[in-house]
Design an enzyme around this catalytic site. Sequence first.
Site, PDB file in Angstrom:
ATOM      1  N   ASP A 167       0.871  -1.167   0.000  1.00  0.00           N
ATOM      2  CA  ASP A 167       0.000   0.000   0.000  1.00  0.00           C
ATOM      3  C   ASP A 167       0.916   1.226   0.000  1.00  0.00           C
ATOM      4  O   ASP A 167       1.996   1.200   0.597  1.00  0.00           O
ATOM      5  CB  ASP A 167      -0.883  -0.013   1.245  1.00  0.00           C
ATOM      6  CG  ASP A 167      -1.758   1.220   1.325  1.00  0.00           C
ATOM      7  OD1 ASP A 167      -2.512   1.465   0.374  1.00  0.00           O
ATOM      8  OD2 ASP A 167      -1.674   1.938   2.341  1.00  0.00           O
TER       9      ASP A 167
ATOM     10  N   THR B  91      -2.675   2.046  -4.703  1.00  0.00           N
ATOM     11  CA  THR B  91      -3.001   3.288  -4.010  1.00  0.00           C
ATOM     12  C   THR B  91      -4.323   3.829  -4.514  1.00  0.00           C
ATOM     13  O   THR B  91      -4.749   3.535  -5.641  1.00  0.00           O
ATOM     14  CB  THR B  91      -1.891   4.344  -4.235  1.00  0.00           C
ATOM     15  OG1 THR B  91      -2.264   5.558  -3.587  1.00  0.00           O
ATOM     16  CG2 THR B  91      -1.677   4.612  -5.715  1.00  0.00           C
TER      17      THR B  91
END
Length: 700
Positions: free
Chosen positions: A376, A534
């Site tokens: 992430d 993202t």
Amino acid sequence: MTGEHHPTGAASHGHREEHRDGSHGSGHDGHQVHQAHMVAEFRRRFWVSVALTVPVLLLAPLIQGALGLEGALRFPGDRLVQLAIASAVYFYGGWPFLKGLADELRDRSPGMMTLIAVAITVAYGYSAVVALGLRGSVFFWELATLVDIMLLGHWIEMRSVMGASRALEELVALMPSEAHRLNEDGSVEDVPLGVLEPGDRVLVKPGEKVPTDGIVREGRTSMNEAMLTGESRPVEKSEGEEVVGGAVNGEAAVTVEVTKTGDESYLSQVVELVREAQETRSRTQDFADGAALWLTIIALSAGTITLVVWLLAGRSGSFAVERMVTVMVITCPHALGLAIPLVVAVSTAVSARQGLLVRDRSAFERARELDAIVFDKTGTLTEGRFGVTDVVPAGGRTVEGVLRLAAAVESHSEHPIAAGVVRSAEERGVDYPAPRGFEAIPGKGASAKVDGQEVKVVSPGYLEEHGIDLSGDGAGEGAGARIGKLHEEGKTVVHLLVGEEVAGTIALADVIRPESREAVDRLKAMGVQVMMLTGDAEAVARWVAGELGLDDYFAEVLPDQKAATVREVMGRGLRVAMVGDGVNDAPALVAADVGIAIGAGTDVAIESADIVLVRSDPRDATRLVGLARATYRKMVQNLWWATGYNVIAIPLAAGVFASKGILLSPAVGAALMSVSTVIVAINARLLGRGEAAGPDTQSA
């Protein structure tokens, strides 16, 4: 292994105990006491058996001949004396093995104890019958020395196991037994940890350990959290910041308000995670247990075949029995029984010391096979805060000059962009003056007087609204193209105006962690693809991916789409780990082959993650992969050693090379078996001494 022998903590830990201070500890404490008792028991039985072995040796005709005392110590009934002393050695020294035999047969899992007990029982029974009148030769001295060596091997082995299984003891020892509680009247009272409650305030003096999790209410200091998080550098702590129980206070006294106690504290959760991980069965352990069972069957079969073959070949009963006993002893799957559990215990201890908390043992083993890691972005590869990435000076100004004026204006603003500008100026050592007459320009920026000049920090929209052209001479040659590229990269752009002239342009973005580049490089060197997902815009993701050299990235991914993205990567035939913050990434962590929560801080109870990385450092993902690979390598090495030496040892024990004068006595067989066990134990402990303990684990 069964019976009294539980070298790796396989005994039940389901119960919990009350400590003297009222705090809770796991049943591991009782198990450690049991192990210590077993070490002392084997030591005592060993020394008593050695003392009894001396007269047995002196009465043995072979030993007398070797010492030139043949006949000197012979007397009527000497064999009966040998029988009496050897009986004491057999029943007292051999008791752990005889009891282990009963336990293994009761559990229907014959193994090491079965082989040892059968071997010494056959040796003792045959010699006793001969001593009582049957024609043949006794080998009481071989029996006594065999028991001695088996006891010595177990004693050494259990001491090694105790050393390998002390992860929990080390963690529990981090917590002090008392705390300096501050009373309402300002007095200080030393109280046991068990009486502390949330809201209490405690005084932590320099050099002392923080008694439990809390928040600093008074004072400023640094904390050494190395044994808790693996962070080697002291961490600065000031008012309002969280501290972890077990951390060592640095140079100044601080007042800490208690927030968590007992089982809720970070250290207690770590202890529980480590305990669970050590008790979790390894997939490789299942294989080892199956191999140990087959090795036991092979040993019993080989021993029986050896006895029958030598008797059919016309050799004496004593010779055939000695060969059988040697085969059984040397084939004991003792080392095999320790091969995996010891490595598990050591690797769990090493990972806990490095801030890698293993919740799922099988997931940790899968980490060695990873083909790709998906990170992430926000808060993982980046710091989750704005920072200055580019400064484009104009009007003959310098980068430092632009930052100085911009930081002066923004120092009175609460906006995240303003905070990013001020922080970046301070990080670069740029001093800025105090502004006068600060005013916010709603939706467009801010203005103030700096050094007597009207200075503004504004958005591109402000320039458009006021018709200010960036391509003019004031902006500098080529500035327009550079600024256009910054927009294309998805960065946030603000402009510095002095009067109404452009004095510079500042680009900000989510700050990439300095450790991220190193982590990506290490993982790629290990043959692992590195990807990012993202929710940010395509331009932002493309810029971060380009800066870090990622293999792939996924932009504009909503939280509920992250799991599907991970499954898409897995659909490429890759074994995938997901690294996220454990909150909005929870579905993706569960979907991945290995779910890794990063930057958990003091809240380690992340149910969706298989492995928790305590620090917000992506390099710990490389430590994890390296440690998983090194652990597997140690397991394989131990399995090969524990089983491979039998290929040579069994023929030697059976007497295949007897015609060439090569024969192993039961005592020598026991010594070889014990040596193999100790080698396995030492090899496992080497995992924590350098192969996977240092920062360069990624090379494993």
